[in-house]
Motif scaffolding. Sequence first.
Motif, PDB file in Angstrom:
ATOM      1  N   LEU A   1       1.789  -8.063  -3.806  1.00  0.00           N
ATOM      2  CA  LEU A   1       0.868  -7.828  -2.691  1.00  0.00           C
ATOM      3  C   LEU A   1       1.590  -7.205  -1.505  1.00  0.00           C
ATOM      4  O   LEU A   1       1.068  -6.282  -0.864  1.00  0.00           O
ATOM      5  N   ASN A   2       2.786  -7.651  -1.200  1.00  0.00           N
ATOM      6  CA  ASN A   2       3.520  -7.097  -0.062  1.00  0.00           C
ATOM      7  C   ASN A   2       3.860  -5.626  -0.265  1.00  0.00           C
ATOM      8  O   ASN A   2       3.884  -4.849   0.696  1.00  0.00           O
ATOM      9  N   GLU A   3       4.101  -5.223  -1.500  1.00  0.00           N
ATOM     10  CA  GLU A   3       4.336  -3.802  -1.774  1.00  0.00           C
ATOM     11  C   GLU A   3       3.068  -2.997  -1.492  1.00  0.00           C
ATOM     12  O   GLU A   3       3.129  -1.903  -0.929  1.00  0.00           O
ATOM     13  N   ILE A   4       1.924  -3.546  -1.847  1.00  0.00           N
ATOM     14  CA  ILE A   4       0.640  -2.878  -1.583  1.00  0.00           C
ATOM     15  C   ILE A   4       0.386  -2.815  -0.077  1.00  0.00           C
ATOM     16  O   ILE A   4      -0.033  -1.778   0.447  1.00  0.00           O
ATOM     17  N   ILE A   5       0.649  -3.909   0.628  1.00  0.00           N
ATOM     18  CA  ILE A   5       0.479  -3.937   2.085  1.00  0.00           C
ATOM     19  C   ILE A   5       1.377  -2.889   2.739  1.00  0.00           C
ATOM     20  O   ILE A   5       0.939  -2.141   3.615  1.00  0.00           O
ATOM     21  N   ALA A   6       2.636  -2.823   2.297  1.00  0.00           N
ATOM     22  CA  ALA A   6       3.589  -1.867   2.881  1.00  0.00           C
ATOM     23  C   ALA A   6       3.158  -0.424   2.645  1.00  0.00           C
ATOM     24  O   ALA A   6       3.338   0.436   3.517  1.00  0.00           O
ATOM     25  N   GLU A   7       2.583  -0.166   1.478  1.00  0.00           N
ATOM     26  CA  GLU A   7       2.120   1.188   1.184  1.00  0.00           C
ATOM     27  C   GLU A   7       0.948   1.560   2.091  1.00  0.00           C
ATOM     28  O   GLU A   7       0.793   2.696   2.497  1.00  0.00           O
ATOM     29  N   GLY A   8       0.087   0.575   2.381  1.00  0.00           N
ATOM     30  CA  GLY A   8      -1.026   0.770   3.310  1.00  0.00           C
ATOM     31  C   GLY A   8      -2.208   1.491   2.704  1.00  0.00           C
ATOM     32  O   GLY A   8      -2.118   2.133   1.660  1.00  0.00           O
ATOM     33  N   GLY A   9      -3.347   1.337   3.378  1.00  0.00           N
ATOM     34  CA  GLY A   9      -4.538   2.098   3.039  1.00  0.00           C
ATOM     35  C   GLY A   9      -5.473   1.492   2.015  1.00  0.00           C
ATOM     36  O   GLY A   9      -6.534   2.043   1.778  1.00  0.00           O
ATOM     37  N   THR A  10      -5.104   0.365   1.388  1.00  0.00           N
ATOM     38  CA  THR A  10      -6.007  -0.154   0.359  1.00  0.00           C
ATOM     39  C   THR A  10      -6.449  -1.598   0.563  1.00  0.00           C
ATOM     40  O   THR A  10      -7.464  -1.988   0.024  1.00  0.00           O
ATOM     41  N   THR A  11      -5.707  -2.377   1.297  1.00  0.00           N
ATOM     42  CA  THR A  11      -6.098  -3.762   1.484  1.00  0.00           C
ATOM     43  C   THR A  11      -6.316  -4.064   2.956  1.00  0.00           C
ATOM     44  O   THR A  11      -5.669  -3.463   3.820  1.00  0.00           O
ATOM     45  N   ALA A  12      -7.233  -4.985   3.230  1.00  0.00           N
ATOM     46  CA  ALA A  12      -7.465  -5.422   4.606  1.00  0.00           C
ATOM     47  C   ALA A  12      -6.426  -6.454   5.023  1.00  0.00           C
ATOM     48  O   ALA A  12      -6.359  -6.824   6.190  1.00  0.00           O
ATOM     49  N   ILE A  13      -5.626  -6.933   4.078  1.00  0.00           N
ATOM     50  CA  ILE A  13      -4.530  -7.832   4.423  1.00  0.00           C
ATOM     51  C   ILE A  13      -3.432  -6.956   5.008  1.00  0.00           C
ATOM     52  O   ILE A  13      -2.895  -6.091   4.330  1.00  0.00           O
ATOM     53  N   ALA A  14      -3.120  -7.181   6.270  1.00  0.00           N
ATOM     54  CA  ALA A  14      -2.225  -6.263   6.968  1.00  0.00           C
ATOM     55  C   ALA A  14      -0.833  -6.817   7.206  1.00  0.00           C
ATOM     56  O   ALA A  14       0.078  -6.067   7.522  1.00  0.00           O
ATOM     57  N   LYS A  15      -0.660  -8.116   7.048  1.00  0.00           N
ATOM     58  CA  LYS A  15       0.642  -8.729   7.302  1.00  0.00           C
ATOM     59  C   LYS A  15       1.212  -9.275   6.005  1.00  0.00           C
ATOM     60  O   LYS A  15       0.468  -9.814   5.178  1.00  0.00           O
TER      61      LYS A  15
ATOM     62  N   VAL B   1      -3.303  -4.710  -8.076  1.00  0.00           N
ATOM     63  CA  VAL B   1      -2.557  -4.240  -9.238  1.00  0.00           C
ATOM     64  C   VAL B   1      -1.284  -3.572  -8.730  1.00  0.00           C
ATOM     65  O   VAL B   1      -1.304  -2.848  -7.733  1.00  0.00           O
ATOM     66  N   GLN B   2      -0.199  -3.842  -9.417  1.00  0.00           N
ATOM     67  CA  GLN B   2       1.113  -3.331  -9.029  1.00  0.00           C
ATOM     68  C   GLN B   2       1.058  -1.832  -8.756  1.00  0.00           C
ATOM     69  O   GLN B   2       0.442  -1.067  -9.508  1.00  0.00           O
ATOM     70  N   VAL B   3       1.691  -1.424  -7.661  1.00  0.00           N
ATOM     71  CA  VAL B   3       1.769  -0.011  -7.312  1.00  0.00           C
ATOM     72  C   VAL B   3       2.321   0.761  -8.513  1.00  0.00           C
ATOM     73  O   VAL B   3       3.303   0.349  -9.131  1.00  0.00           O
ATOM     74  N   GLY B   4       1.634   1.854  -8.858  1.00  0.00           N
ATOM     75  CA  GLY B   4       2.050   2.679  -9.984  1.00  0.00           C
ATOM     76  C   GLY B   4       1.487   2.238 -11.331  1.00  0.00           C
ATOM     77  O   GLY B   4       1.698   2.897 -12.335  1.00  0.00           O
ATOM     78  N   GLN B   5       0.756   1.126 -11.340  1.00  0.00           N
ATOM     79  CA  GLN B   5       0.211   0.597 -12.601  1.00  0.00           C
ATOM     80  C   GLN B   5      -1.318   0.651 -12.653  1.00  0.00           C
ATOM     81  O   GLN B   5      -1.912   0.112 -13.577  1.00  0.00           O
ATOM     82  N   THR B   6      -1.947   1.278 -11.668  1.00  0.00           N
ATOM     83  CA  THR B   6      -3.405   1.356 -11.674  1.00  0.00           C
ATOM     84  C   THR B   6      -3.869   2.335 -12.749  1.00  0.00           C
ATOM     85  O   THR B   6      -3.130   3.230 -13.158  1.00  0.00           O
ATOM     86  N   GLY B   7      -5.093   2.147 -13.199  1.00  0.00           N
ATOM     87  CA  GLY B   7      -5.667   3.039 -14.198  1.00  0.00           C
ATOM     88  C   GLY B   7      -5.237   2.730 -15.622  1.00  0.00           C
ATOM     89  O   GLY B   7      -5.520   3.499 -16.537  1.00  0.00           O
ATOM     90  N   LEU B   8      -4.573   1.589 -15.846  1.00  0.00           N
ATOM     91  CA  LEU B   8      -4.078   1.239 -17.178  1.00  0.00           C
ATOM     92  C   LEU B   8      -4.876   0.108 -17.832  1.00  0.00           C
ATOM     93  O   LEU B   8      -4.474  -0.422 -18.856  1.00  0.00           O
ATOM     94  N   GLY B   9      -5.992  -0.279 -17.217  1.00  0.00           N
ATOM     95  CA  GLY B   9      -6.827  -1.334 -17.794  1.00  0.00           C
ATOM     96  C   GLY B   9      -6.516  -2.732 -17.296  1.00  0.00           C
ATOM     97  O   GLY B   9      -7.154  -3.695 -17.723  1.00  0.00           O
ATOM     98  N   ILE B  10      -5.562  -2.870 -16.395  1.00  0.00           N
ATOM     99  CA  ILE B  10      -5.204  -4.191 -15.878  1.00  0.00           C
ATOM    100  C   ILE B  10      -6.380  -4.805 -15.131  1.00  0.00           C
ATOM    101  O   ILE B  10      -6.736  -5.962 -15.341  1.00  0.00           O
ATOM    102  N   GLY B  11      -6.999  -4.022 -14.259  1.00  0.00           N
ATOM    103  CA  GLY B  11      -8.145  -4.517 -13.498  1.00  0.00           C
ATOM    104  C   GLY B  11      -9.315  -4.900 -14.381  1.00  0.00           C
ATOM    105  O   GLY B  11     -10.008  -5.882 -14.104  1.00  0.00           O
ATOM    106  N   SER B  12      -9.534  -4.157 -15.446  1.00  0.00           N
ATOM    107  CA  SER B  12     -10.630  -4.476 -16.375  1.00  0.00           C
ATOM    108  C   SER B  12     -10.402  -5.824 -17.046  1.00  0.00           C
ATOM    109  O   SER B  12     -11.306  -6.651 -17.156  1.00  0.00           O
TER     110      SER B  12
END
Length: 162
Positions: A19-33, A87-98
Amino acid sequence: MINVRPAIALDASSMARLLNEIIAEGGTTAIAKPVTGTDLSDWMASNDGQAAWHVAVNAGEDVVGFQWVAPGTDYLPAEAADIATFVQVGQTGLGIGSKLFNATRNAAKAIGYKWINANIRADNEGGLIYYQSRGFQDYGRIEGYEMSNGQIVDKVLKRFDL
Protein backbone atom coordinates in the motif's frame (compact mmCIF):
# COMPACT_ATOMS: atom_id res chain seq x y z
CA MET A 1 0.06 -18.91 -9.78
CA ILE A 2 -1.96 -16.55 -7.62
CA ASN A 3 -3.92 -17.80 -4.62
CA VAL A 4 -6.42 -15.82 -2.57
CA ARG A 5 -7.00 -16.46 1.11
CA PRO A 6 -8.26 -14.56 4.15
CA ALA A 7 -5.71 -12.05 5.41
CA ILE A 8 -4.13 -12.65 8.81
CA ALA A 9 -2.22 -10.34 11.14
CA LEU A 10 1.08 -11.79 9.88
CA ASP A 11 0.26 -10.40 6.40
CA ALA A 12 -0.12 -6.83 7.68
CA SER A 13 3.50 -5.72 7.21
CA SER A 14 3.59 -7.00 3.62
CA MET A 15 0.24 -5.37 2.94
CA ALA A 16 1.53 -2.06 4.36
CA ARG A 17 4.61 -2.16 2.11
CA LEU A 18 2.43 -2.80 -0.94
CA LEU A 19 0.00 0.00 0.00
CA ASN A 20 2.79 2.46 0.80
CA GLU A 21 4.29 1.92 -2.65
CA ILE A 22 0.89 2.77 -4.17
CA ILE A 23 0.56 5.84 -1.92
CA ALA A 24 4.06 7.01 -2.90
CA GLU A 25 3.27 6.61 -6.59
CA GLY A 26 0.15 8.75 -6.08
CA GLY A 27 -2.99 9.28 -8.09
CA THR A 28 -4.96 6.14 -7.29
CA THR A 29 -5.83 5.95 -3.61
CA ALA A 30 -7.48 8.43 -1.26
CA ILE A 31 -5.15 7.15 1.46
CA ALA A 32 -2.51 9.85 1.40
CA LYS A 33 -0.26 9.04 4.35
CA PRO A 34 1.92 5.95 4.76
CA VAL A 35 0.57 3.14 6.92
CA THR A 36 2.27 0.60 9.14
CA GLY A 37 1.65 -3.09 9.56
CA THR A 38 0.21 -2.26 12.98
CA ASP A 39 -2.25 0.18 11.36
CA LEU A 40 -3.51 -2.52 9.01
CA SER A 41 -3.59 -5.16 11.72
CA ASP A 42 -5.65 -2.82 13.89
CA TRP A 43 -8.04 -2.07 10.99
CA MET A 44 -8.48 -5.79 10.35
CA ALA A 45 -9.37 -6.40 13.99
CA SER A 46 -11.67 -3.41 14.43
CA ASN A 47 -14.95 -4.43 12.79
CA ASP A 48 -16.37 -7.23 14.98
CA GLY A 49 -17.03 -9.71 12.20
CA GLN A 50 -18.49 -7.07 9.88
CA ALA A 51 -15.42 -6.92 7.64
CA ALA A 52 -13.63 -9.36 5.36
CA TRP A 53 -10.00 -9.00 4.32
CA HIS A 54 -8.35 -11.11 1.62
CA VAL A 55 -4.83 -11.27 0.24
CA ALA A 56 -3.60 -12.49 -3.11
CA VAL A 57 -0.29 -14.28 -2.79
CA ASN A 58 2.11 -15.69 -5.35
CA ALA A 59 3.74 -19.13 -5.20
CA GLY A 60 6.28 -17.82 -2.68
CA GLU A 61 3.46 -16.53 -0.43
CA ASP A 62 4.40 -12.93 -1.22
CA VAL A 63 1.41 -10.58 -1.00
CA VAL A 64 0.70 -9.14 -4.46
CA GLY A 65 -2.70 -7.66 -3.68
CA PHE A 66 -5.36 -7.27 -1.03
CA GLN A 67 -8.96 -6.24 -0.72
CA TRP A 68 -11.42 -5.59 2.05
CA VAL A 69 -15.07 -4.88 2.65
CA ALA A 70 -16.07 -3.17 5.87
CA PRO A 71 -19.02 -1.27 7.29
CA GLY A 72 -19.83 1.75 5.20
CA THR A 73 -19.06 5.34 5.92
CA ASP A 74 -21.63 7.76 7.34
CA TYR A 75 -23.59 8.19 4.12
CA LEU A 76 -24.19 4.45 3.57
CA PRO A 77 -26.98 2.37 5.08
CA ALA A 78 -26.13 -0.58 7.35
CA GLU A 79 -26.76 -3.09 4.54
CA ALA A 80 -23.90 -1.64 2.47
CA ALA A 81 -20.17 -2.21 2.81
CA ASP A 82 -17.30 -0.13 1.50
CA ILE A 83 -14.66 -1.90 -0.58
CA ALA A 84 -10.98 -1.15 -1.13
CA THR A 85 -8.63 -2.91 -3.53
CA PHE A 86 -4.85 -2.68 -3.83
CA VAL A 87 -2.65 -4.55 -6.30
CA GLN A 88 1.13 -4.39 -6.32
CA VAL A 89 2.53 -1.70 -8.60
CA GLY A 90 3.35 -3.29 -11.95
CA GLN A 91 1.06 -6.28 -11.36
CA THR A 92 -2.29 -4.82 -12.44
CA GLY A 93 -4.16 -6.38 -15.33
CA LEU A 94 -3.06 -9.94 -14.44
CA GLY A 95 -6.32 -11.14 -12.86
CA ILE A 96 -5.33 -10.49 -9.25
CA GLY A 97 -8.23 -8.11 -8.69
CA SER A 98 -10.70 -10.54 -10.25
CA LYS A 99 -9.62 -13.35 -7.93
CA LEU A 100 -9.78 -11.05 -4.93
CA PHE A 101 -13.28 -9.85 -5.82
CA ASN A 102 -14.62 -13.39 -6.14
CA ALA A 103 -13.59 -14.08 -2.54
CA THR A 104 -14.70 -10.67 -1.27
CA ARG A 105 -18.12 -10.84 -2.93
CA ASN A 106 -18.80 -14.23 -1.32
CA ALA A 107 -17.61 -13.01 2.08
CA ALA A 108 -19.77 -9.86 1.87
CA LYS A 109 -22.84 -12.03 1.15
CA ALA A 110 -21.99 -14.31 4.07
CA ILE A 111 -21.71 -11.32 6.42
CA GLY A 112 -25.16 -10.21 5.28
CA TYR A 113 -24.45 -7.16 3.16
CA LYS A 114 -26.91 -6.39 0.35
CA TRP A 115 -24.60 -4.23 -1.73
CA ILE A 116 -21.01 -3.01 -1.97
CA ASN A 117 -19.98 0.62 -2.38
CA ALA A 118 -16.82 1.59 -4.25
CA ASN A 119 -15.68 5.14 -3.57
CA ILE A 120 -13.11 5.85 -6.31
CA ARG A 121 -11.05 8.91 -7.07
CA ALA A 122 -12.38 10.36 -10.34
CA ASP A 123 -8.81 10.62 -11.64
CA ASN A 124 -8.12 6.91 -10.98
CA GLU A 125 -8.83 5.56 -14.45
CA GLY A 126 -7.59 2.06 -13.62
CA GLY A 127 -9.80 1.85 -10.53
CA LEU A 128 -12.86 3.09 -12.42
CA ILE A 129 -12.28 0.49 -15.15
CA TYR A 130 -11.66 -2.28 -12.59
CA TYR A 131 -14.89 -1.73 -10.69
CA GLN A 132 -16.90 -1.22 -13.89
CA SER A 133 -15.56 -4.54 -15.23
CA ARG A 134 -16.71 -6.28 -12.03
CA GLY A 135 -20.28 -5.06 -12.65
CA PHE A 136 -20.34 -1.98 -10.41
CA GLN A 137 -22.69 0.77 -11.59
CA ASP A 138 -22.29 4.53 -11.10
CA TYR A 139 -24.80 5.98 -8.66
CA GLY A 140 -23.27 9.20 -7.35
CA ARG A 141 -20.36 11.56 -7.06
CA ILE A 142 -18.58 13.44 -4.29
CA GLU A 143 -17.14 16.71 -5.52
CA GLY A 144 -14.30 18.53 -3.80
CA TYR A 145 -13.29 15.76 -1.39
CA GLU A 146 -10.35 16.86 0.76
CA MET A 147 -7.82 14.12 1.38
CA SER A 148 -5.73 13.97 4.56
CA ASN A 149 -2.83 15.65 2.76
CA GLY A 150 -5.02 18.59 1.70
CA GLN A 151 -5.35 17.53 -1.94
CA ILE A 152 -8.83 18.06 -3.38
CA VAL A 153 -10.25 15.35 -5.64
CA ASP A 154 -13.65 14.30 -6.92
CA LYS A 155 -14.87 10.79 -6.24
CA VAL A 156 -17.14 8.49 -8.23
CA LEU A 157 -19.51 6.25 -6.27
CA LYS A 158 -20.20 2.82 -7.75
CA ARG A 159 -22.54 0.14 -6.45
CA PHE A 160 -22.56 -3.64 -6.78
CA ASP A 161 -25.76 -5.43 -5.71
CA LEU A 162 -25.13 -8.81 -4.10
